[in-house]
Design a protein around this motif. Structure first.
Motif, PDB file in Angstrom:
ATOM      1  N   ASN F  42      40.846  40.603-100.203  1.00 51.56           N
ATOM      2  CA  ASN F  42      41.259  41.481 -99.114  1.00 51.56           C
ATOM      3  C   ASN F  42      42.587  41.116 -98.446  1.00 51.56           C
ATOM      4  N   TYR F  43      43.041  39.886 -98.647  1.00 48.67           N
ATOM      5  CA  TYR F  43      44.235  39.445 -97.927  1.00 48.67           C
ATOM      6  C   TYR F  43      45.224  38.716 -98.830  1.00 48.67           C
ATOM      7  N   VAL F  44      46.478  38.746 -98.427  1.00 52.74           N
ATOM      8  CA  VAL F  44      47.476  37.860 -99.023  1.00 52.74           C
ATOM      9  C   VAL F  44      48.034  37.009 -97.906  1.00 52.74           C
ATOM     10  N   VAL F  45      48.177  35.727 -98.169  1.00 55.85           N
ATOM     11  CA  VAL F  45      48.811  34.834 -97.200  1.00 55.85           C
ATOM     12  C   VAL F  45      50.043  34.232 -97.854  1.00 55.85           C
ATOM     13  N   ILE F  46      51.173  34.270 -97.172  1.00 58.79           N
ATOM     14  CA  ILE F  46      52.343  33.540 -97.656  1.00 58.79           C
ATOM     15  C   ILE F  46      52.743  32.535 -96.592  1.00 58.79           C
ATOM     16  N   GLY F  47      53.159  31.368 -97.040  1.00 55.98           N
ATOM     17  CA  GLY F  47      53.551  30.325 -96.102  1.00 55.98           C
ATOM     18  C   GLY F  47      54.832  29.687 -96.553  1.00 55.98           C
ATOM     19  N   ALA F  48      55.563  29.076 -95.629  1.00 54.87           N
ATOM     20  CA  ALA F  48      56.832  28.468 -96.002  1.00 54.87           C
ATOM     21  C   ALA F  48      57.168  27.327 -95.060  1.00 54.87           C
ATOM     22  N   SER F 212      55.356  28.010 -91.222  1.00 55.45           N
ATOM     23  CA  SER F 212      55.438  29.444 -90.995  1.00 55.45           C
ATOM     24  C   SER F 212      54.455  30.126 -91.929  1.00 55.45           C
ATOM     25  N   ILE F 213      53.617  30.985 -91.373  1.00 51.45           N
ATOM     26  CA  ILE F 213      52.571  31.641 -92.160  1.00 51.45           C
ATOM     27  C   ILE F 213      52.628  33.137 -91.869  1.00 51.45           C
ATOM     28  N   ALA F 214      52.332  33.945 -92.881  1.00 50.51           N
ATOM     29  CA  ALA F 214      52.217  35.381 -92.649  1.00 50.51           C
ATOM     30  C   ALA F 214      51.010  35.892 -93.403  1.00 50.51           C
ATOM     31  N   VAL F 215      50.353  36.905 -92.835  1.00 49.73           N
ATOM     32  CA  VAL F 215      49.167  37.489 -93.458  1.00 49.73           C
ATOM     33  C   VAL F 215      49.326  39.001 -93.485  1.00 49.73           C
ATOM     34  N   VAL F 216      48.833  39.605 -94.563  1.00 52.51           N
ATOM     35  CA  VAL F 216      48.736  41.055 -94.613  1.00 52.51           C
ATOM     36  C   VAL F 216      47.498  41.365 -95.440  1.00 52.51           C
ATOM     37  N   GLY F 217      46.804  42.447 -95.106  1.00 53.45           N
ATOM     38  CA  GLY F 217      45.593  42.720 -95.875  1.00 53.45           C
ATOM     39  C   GLY F 217      44.902  43.983 -95.397  1.00 53.45           C
ATOM     40  N   LYS F 218      43.681  44.081 -95.764  1.00 55.12           N
ATOM     41  CA  LYS F 218      42.853  45.239 -95.403  1.00 55.12           C
ATOM     42  C   LYS F 218      42.749  45.306 -93.879  1.00 55.12           C
TER      43      LYS F 218
END
Lengths: 260, 260, 260, 260, 260, 260, 260
Positions: F42-48, F212-218
């Motif tokens: 349901n989600y994608v997480v990207i971090g950097a 730094s983290i970002a989330v996008v999803g349902k």
């Protein structure tokens, strides 16, 4: 010796994944005379050391107004800077004409950085040889201080310095920047002068001829403080004994390419 | 030996952050015959040494009128200067046609400098090989003296000199420029001649054939003073004993590229 | 040996501030056969030595009419000269069509020089390999003699000579040009022939086949004097004993690039 | 060894003021099989040696009709010649369409030479590798014989020859051309054949297969005389004993680039 | 060793007046598999050896129909040939559409040769790496056989051969071509097969898989004879004992660039 | 030593069938600070990891929002990334405007890859020096994680990491990714932080400034989690003892080209 | 050593008549993972080995649908292939739109080959670094299998294989292809898998993750068979014992340029 196969063309990658021509262009920023920038919660102050070609010339402009809410200080090739400043002024005019309000500084700096980036990706034009400190006060978001590079990078700072002997100013700023937030305009100017005074080359000291300060902020349109207006602040600096502390690590005045 | 990898293309940075082709172009200015410029609060005087290709030719023009309020003296490649002068005249004509008043000299010099700057950023054209002293009297801001360079830099001066042996003139001007402010037109011309006389090469002296003076100022349209009109001033110079003092450090007359 | 890094591209400056490709192009002028030009207060005479490729060819044209008030003599690459002459004729026609009067020679020569200058600033075209002596009579300003160079320079002369062995002619002209002012047309032609006779290469002498003279002046449209018409003047020259005095420093006839 | 720095680019001058690439292109003309041209007061005759690639091919065309009053003989690269001939035919057609009369040969040859000159001044195209003998009869000015070169030069001749072993033909023509003026058409053809017969390479002799003659003149439209029509003239030549006198200095048949 | 300074750019002349890049391109024709062409007074026959990349592929097409009156056989780079064939088909279609009749083969071949010539004069495109035998029957002028080269040359032949081991076919054709004139179609095909059989590489022999024949002529639209239709003729050849006589001077099958 | 003949031009193949300039550009990705990406059903997480130029600057942005359903994390030249992000935002806007729905991430990534590919096939522009992790949630197809490369390749991953010291993160992810599918958003973020913590250079540890983290999803629009919001998660990480485990294999902070 | 003078520019011929840059580009095809193609009288089957960048990524697509009657398998640079596939899809769409029927595969492959050929004749773009197997079923002409090359060649095959270790597959296919003609779809797929299984590198074997099959034919739109659908066939293969027979001559997984 063999390295130079990758370093004469801006569109050629070195085996280490570097663009050497862009790095060389960044050297020209390091040879320009120093600039400082710093901000409180209401103001941005930018300052610069002007170089005099000789005593009969007026000092070279190092700080330029872009719009009533924005100005720049430059280190590197003056001719490149003037050409960029012209473009920035036009962008601001167009934005005001179209939207009826001042151009947000973040947006202009991003566009400016893209303008730099394009020169690093094509062989048609060389990278610009100048770094900019952009000081701006946006109605919506308050004061900002940006630095742009020949590489197309743009950074936001609380305080910083670029150009020859800028390490001295950086050291000063690092020591004090955490207290800048609620500082009044005049005290912020004093901080700028103190930082700048360490960058003067040789035995010289910061004076009303080679110093240049600009302020922009809340209810404060961009103003340039030079010459006699600057003396008021310099007198305070002298009283402090904070001027002329530069230890003189050999200047590069009279530089052939006239960096500023 | 290895340096030349960075010095044959104007769009290539050297590892030290320099544009060597631009620096080489600036050499050609140093080889042109000398020009001087100086100003009081009401006048600008520009002067130049004309080179004669041989005795049967008229001397080469070194001072050119751009508009009734502006003129230039040139050092470097004459052909490049002529091409730039043509462009400057057109700009002045267009401005007058559109705005009904003379073009401000600051604006023209900035545009001219941008024209130089562009040749330093692209491989399509080489940098211009000529330096200009621009003398102008603006209705609004009074007299101005600018110098432009192949690098795209432009400086404003109270007094200066460019070209071969210009150091001699600079030394004279530095000694006296602080007193120029309220000097009358004729005395300002005498200063120009005295400065110029030190730049004559070899055993020659400044005379009505190789000297050339122009004045522009308050209620004084641009005029060129040459030949017999110049003799009046030269006679005064001889009386002073101020001519022919150049020590002759070997000229470069008959220079293949015909610099002026 | 290392010099050649700067001498194969017209847009590359040498470290001494020179454009070597332009200088090389000027060499081709020195290898063309000689031309002379001289003027009195009413006339301009241009003269040239024609080279014959072999005895079965007509001699190569060295003097060309541009308009009824103007002509040129050429030294260098004939093909380049013909291309330039074509352009000059068109300019004259256009000017006459637009303004109803002959094109002023000064203006045409300045435009011509700009045409040369442009080839020295871009890599697209090589510099022209030809020098021109332009003789013209302007209704307003009388007779003029101009010389143009591959470098884009243009000079006005009272008398001059270009091409192979032109030093001989120059020496003659320097001795006599001060007396040309009120000289009649025929005597002016004799001066041209005397100057020219010293430039003949090898053991040859000036004759009706290799000599070529043109005159233009007050009430005198451009005329070419060759062959039998020239003999009249050559006879006088022989009587004087003034022909054939060239000492023959080795010609370069049969030159591969067919310079004229 | 060092010379080659100037000889691989047509837009680069050598230090001696030469364009070496143009000179090299002219070498290809010297390697084409020979052509001759000569004229009387009423006719022009052009002749050429055809090379046969092998016995099964028809011989290569060396003479081409341009218009009913003009034709060319070629030495050098056939492909370049064919491309130029196509252009010349178009020019003639256009001229006839616009002005209602044949194109003057002088004008076409000047335009053709300019077409050559342009390839010597820009790096975009290489110089053409072919020389042309143009024979034409103009209604107004009678017969003309021109030669064009890769350098952009054009010469008018009474008689000449180009291509391999052309010196033999030149020697013959120089001996006889002064008597050509009132020669009848058939005798002029015999002169052409006699000149040409000396250029045949190796042990061969001029015959109806390798010889080619064209005539144009007063009341004589351009005609090509080959094969059996040529035999009539060759028989006369044999009777004279004037064929096959070539001493065979080693041909270059089977040349890789198929020069003609 | 030093030669290579002139041989990497198609627009550069060697000092001997040669275009080495064009000569190198012609090498690729010599490496393609062989083609033959021959004609009688009513027919043209073209034949070719097909190479098979491996047994699972269909053989590569070596003969292509251009129009119902014209076809080509190719030796060299197949990809270049296909691109040229496409262009030829379009030219034929356009001609038929505009003029209502088939395109004359001479005209198409001249245009094709110009297309080749242009690639030899500019640096934008390399010369084509393919040679063509064009067989055509024109309503007006009967059968024609042309050969085009990368150099832009075009030849007309009675009979010829190109490609690897083509010398064998040439020898056969030279012995017999004088008798071809009134030969019937089938006998002409037999001549083509006999010529071709000598060009087969290694120990192989001409068979219905590697052989390919096409005929066009009077009342005979272009037809391709391959596979079983070809067997009829090959059987006759075997009866003669005329197949497989190639001595196998080492083929270059499996050539990396896939020449055909 | 000889290899460099193939490695300075992006359009030149090495004999081994490689494009070395493209490979060099990919080196710049390896020098950027690390990014991770991972997804559940349901989600994608990207971090950097953000690099700080110095303590007075805000950290450099490493994660950028493209649209409300998509964001990117970057490793390599920031200026190139900013230029690409600008283009991506425009594509998304245009798609939404034309089709009334969000751009499918697959389509945008393919177009982005083509944009990269074009720079590898022409000499006009250098390859981009940046790698992107694209995290997106498409209404139709759920969460996606893509990686793009300077070579023009694009990969879809369940989890991956790029940049300096990314091997450490990859090792972590390979161990755990099979269990991600039904993981909740918060636990997915913890996985990202654990992976990232191993990439911190030198003695440092992951903290609220450099992470730094970002989330996008349902039902979850793109959100960036930084600073204090990040602390909540980092506290959990510290409790685990999972931070600061990087062994410090020598960082390349202060890198001249400012990779991010 | 000296060879490299001809091998860095795609428009330069080597003295042997070869285009070395094109040959180098063809090397990249040999380094891609293997593809096979084969056909019966009613079906075409294409198969490919997918490479996995690492275990967390989905395998790279090696087979792409172009239209419902056509698909491709690729070996070489994936980015180049994706760009070509995009173009092919557009061509098919346009053809269907204009003519109302599917594009004939022969025509598309010829156009594709021309697209390749153009990159080999101009310096503007490098040759593509990818080979394609095109499988198509045309309503009019039945099943076809084409192979295209960077050189611009296109071949039709009954069966073939390209890419790393493709010799193993070729050997299998050569042994069996003669019996393919009336083979049913499922048996044809088994042949493809048997051929492919010999190309697996190292100790691996063909499985549902790295294998990929596509079929198109009579009454059979293009379908891709992967993963579980493929397992059905792989099970049969295992039963045969025909999988994993590759002897592992050292793979080049993790190849820097990401060939597919």
């Amino acid at each position: 010796m063999f390295r130079n196969q990758y370093d004469t063309d801006v569109t050629v990658w070195s085996p280490e994944g570097r663009l050497l021509q862009v790095e060389y262009a960044m050297e020209s920023v390091k040879q320009g005379s120093a600039c400082v920038g710093l901000r409180s919660s209401n103001y941005v102050v930018i300052g610069a050391l002007k170089r005099s070609v000789n005593e009969m010339s007026s000092h070279q402009k190092k700080i330029m107004e872009i719009d009533s809410h924005m100005g720049i200080a430059i280190a590197g090739l003056t001719a490149d800077a003037r050409s960029l400043a012209k473009w920035m002024r036009n962008e601001c005019l167009n934005h005001k004409y179209v939207y009826g309000e001042s151009m947000p500084s973040k947006r202009l700096c991003d566009d400016l950085a893209d303008r730099h980036q394009r020169t690093t990706q094509t062989y048609v034009r060389r990278p610009y040889g100048v770094g900019l400190l952009v000081g701006a006060y946006d109605e919506a978001t308050g004061p900002h201080l940006y630095q742009t590079c020949p590489s197309g990078n743009v950074y936001e700072y609380f305080a910083t310095s670029i150009g020859a002997r800028s390490q001295s100013a950086k050291t000063y700023l690092e020591k004090h920047y955490e207290g800048f937030d609620n500082t009044e305009k005049d005290e912020l100017i004093m901080h700028a002068l103190r930082a700048l005074s360490g960058c003067v080359q040789g035995d010289g000291e910061l004076n009303k001829d080679n110093g240049s300060i600009a302020v922009v902020g809340k209810d404060q349109k961009f103003i340039l403080i030079e010459n006699d207006e600057l003396s008021v602040y310099l007198d305070k600096l002298d009283v402090e004994g904070g001027n002329g502390e530069g230890e003189g690590e050999g200047g590069n005045d009279g530089d052939a390419m006239e960096e500023s």
